[in-house]
Every structure is written in structure tokens, then in C-alpha cells.
Design an enzyme around this catalytic site. Structure first.
Site, PDB file in Angstrom:
ATOM      1  N   ASN A  27       0.852  -1.184   0.000  1.00 38.18           N
ATOM      2  CA  ASN A  27       0.000   0.000   0.000  1.00 38.18           C
ATOM      3  C   ASN A  27       0.888   1.233   0.000  1.00 38.18           C
ATOM      4  O   ASN A  27       1.826   1.333   0.778  1.00 38.18           O
ATOM      5  CB  ASN A  27      -0.912   0.011   1.226  1.00 38.18           C
ATOM      6  CG  ASN A  27      -1.916  -1.112   1.166  1.00 38.18           C
ATOM      7  OD1 ASN A  27      -2.822  -1.084   0.360  1.00 38.18           O
ATOM      8  ND2 ASN A  27      -1.725  -2.119   1.996  1.00 38.18           N
ATOM      9  N   THR A  28       0.578   2.164  -0.856  1.00 37.93           N
ATOM     10  CA  THR A  28       1.405   3.362  -1.015  1.00 37.93           C
ATOM     11  C   THR A  28       0.978   4.465  -0.061  1.00 37.93           C
ATOM     12  O   THR A  28       0.797   5.610  -0.453  1.00 37.93           O
ATOM     13  CB  THR A  28       1.345   3.850  -2.473  1.00 37.93           C
ATOM     14  OG1 THR A  28      -0.033   4.076  -2.812  1.00 37.93           O
ATOM     15  CG2 THR A  28       1.942   2.828  -3.406  1.00 37.93           C
ATOM     16  N   ARG A  29       0.830   4.083   1.184  1.00 30.29           N
ATOM     17  CA  ARG A  29       0.467   5.040   2.231  1.00 30.29           C
ATOM     18  C   ARG A  29       0.841   4.424   3.569  1.00 30.29           C
ATOM     19  O   ARG A  29       1.073   3.232   3.677  1.00 30.29           O
ATOM     20  CB  ARG A  29      -1.028   5.351   2.199  1.00 30.29           C
ATOM     21  CG  ARG A  29      -1.881   4.135   2.518  1.00 30.29           C
ATOM     22  CD  ARG A  29      -3.359   4.390   2.323  1.00 30.29           C
ATOM     23  NE  ARG A  29      -4.169   3.252   2.658  1.00 30.29           N
ATOM     24  CZ  ARG A  29      -4.382   2.209   1.873  1.00 30.29           C
ATOM     25  NH1 ARG A  29      -3.827   2.135   0.689  1.00 30.29           N
ATOM     26  NH2 ARG A  29      -5.154   1.207   2.260  1.00 30.29           N
ATOM     27  N   ILE A  30       0.875   5.267   4.566  1.00 28.60           N
ATOM     28  CA  ILE A  30       1.070   4.786   5.926  1.00 28.60           C
ATOM     29  C   ILE A  30      -0.229   4.132   6.363  1.00 28.60           C
ATOM     30  O   ILE A  30      -1.314   4.695   6.179  1.00 28.60           O
ATOM     31  CB  ILE A  30       1.409   5.962   6.869  1.00 28.60           C
ATOM     32  CG1 ILE A  30       2.727   6.620   6.463  1.00 28.60           C
ATOM     33  CG2 ILE A  30       1.429   5.513   8.309  1.00 28.60           C
ATOM     34  CD1 ILE A  30       3.955   5.807   6.760  1.00 28.60           C
TER      35      ILE A  30
END
Length: 167
Positions: A32-35
Site C-alpha cells: 500500500n502506497t500510504r502509511i
């Protein structure tokens, strides 16, 4: 995780998830390209503030570190307003008492306090409790202590289920 990010030419913070079976074999799940909510685990075992790093990278700054050497073991517990004895049915209501545990290797991320309301219309998360230990056994022992020290009254929570799982 680094191989996945490198292959994708990804240059920012993100979350890479894996499963590990009892033989120690590792299976990739997703990136996932997010925290994500689990970022606290990485922060506890690396000492790196991932949110700060992500903001710095977005501003064009380099990472503040060159390599990562995780140490120890961390476990995250979602403290939700749910009733484990009733199929984890959501349990909105008023937090009469909310006293978080503390001490070495204990982190609590929350945004609630005694007298606050847990709504039926939104996520019933009360807090994320994260424990760290030098190894898995120490993290489990610390988790048991922290969960037993955590005080929430006024509604049912997932705390008893977490204790039962660890026991």
C-alpha cells in the site's frame, strides 16, 4: 519489502504486508502506497518516525537514515468498542473511565478520554496499544501486563479477547 519497492521503482513511505507460516516461509500479500494503521509496529522496532520521513520525502528531502536494523518484536492491539462475548458486536456508548497503560516498550495512540463518546456511525476504535520487547516472549509478557493495566469502563472492549489470545 525492499525488493518489492525497488522493482516498482517506488520512492516514498508505504506498507508491505506478508504472512509467515509455521515453517518460516514468507508470502507476499500486498503493498500500500500510504502509511497504514500498522506503521506503529515498524516505528517500534526501528525507532524511525515514518510519518515524519514520509513528509520529508514528499518535500523533496532525503531520508534521515541510510539503513534500517530492526530490533526486538512488537505487537499491536486494536482496542475497539466491541463485545467479544457477542460476536464482537459494535458497542457504542460513553467512556466512563479511560486510563491507558504506560512504561517501557508501551505505546498508546488514542484520541479519546473519559466522558467521550464512541459513535455508532464511525469506526469504533478507542486506541491502538503497541508493545515492544527484546524478543517475542518479552513482547507477549509486556502485552499481557499492558492489557491488564488498561482501564476502560462504560462499554465492552476487545481487551478481554486480546488477553485470552495471548494466554
Amino acid at each position: 519489502a525492499l525488493a518489492v519497492a525497488t522493482a516498482a521503482e517506488y520512492e516514498n513511505a508505504g506498507t508491505v504486508e506478508f504472512l509467515v507460516d509455521s515453517s518460516g516461509d514468507i508470502y507476499f500479500l500486498e503493498m500500500n502506497t500510504r502509511i497504514q494503521v500498522e506503521h506503529t509496529i515498524t516505528e517500534m522496532v526501528t525507532g524511525i518516525d515514518l510519518v515524519k520521513e514520509q513528509i520529508s520525502v514528499a518535500a523533496g528531502e532525503p531520508l534521515s537514515f541510510n539503513s534500517v536494523e530492526p530490533t526486538g518484536h512488537a505487537i499491536e492491539f486494536r482496542i475497539n468498542a466491541e463485545d467479544p462475548t457477542n460476536n464482537f458486536r459494535p458497542n457504542p456508548g460513553t467512556l466512563i473511565e479511560h486510563r491507558e497503560p504506560g512504561g517501557l516498550g508501551i505505546r498508546v495512540d488514542s484520541g479519546v478520554e473519559a466522558g467521550g463518546q464512541i459513535s455508532q456511525y464511525y469506526d469504533n476504535l478507542i486506541a491502538k496499544l503497541v508493545v515492544w520487547g527484546r524478543d517475542r516472549n518479552e513482547a507477549i509478557a509486556r502485552g499481557k501486563r499492558a492489557l491488564r493495566d488498561y482501564r476502560v469502563t462504560g462499554l465492552h472492549t476487545t481487551i478481554p479477547a486480546h488477553i485470552q489470545i495471548l494466554d
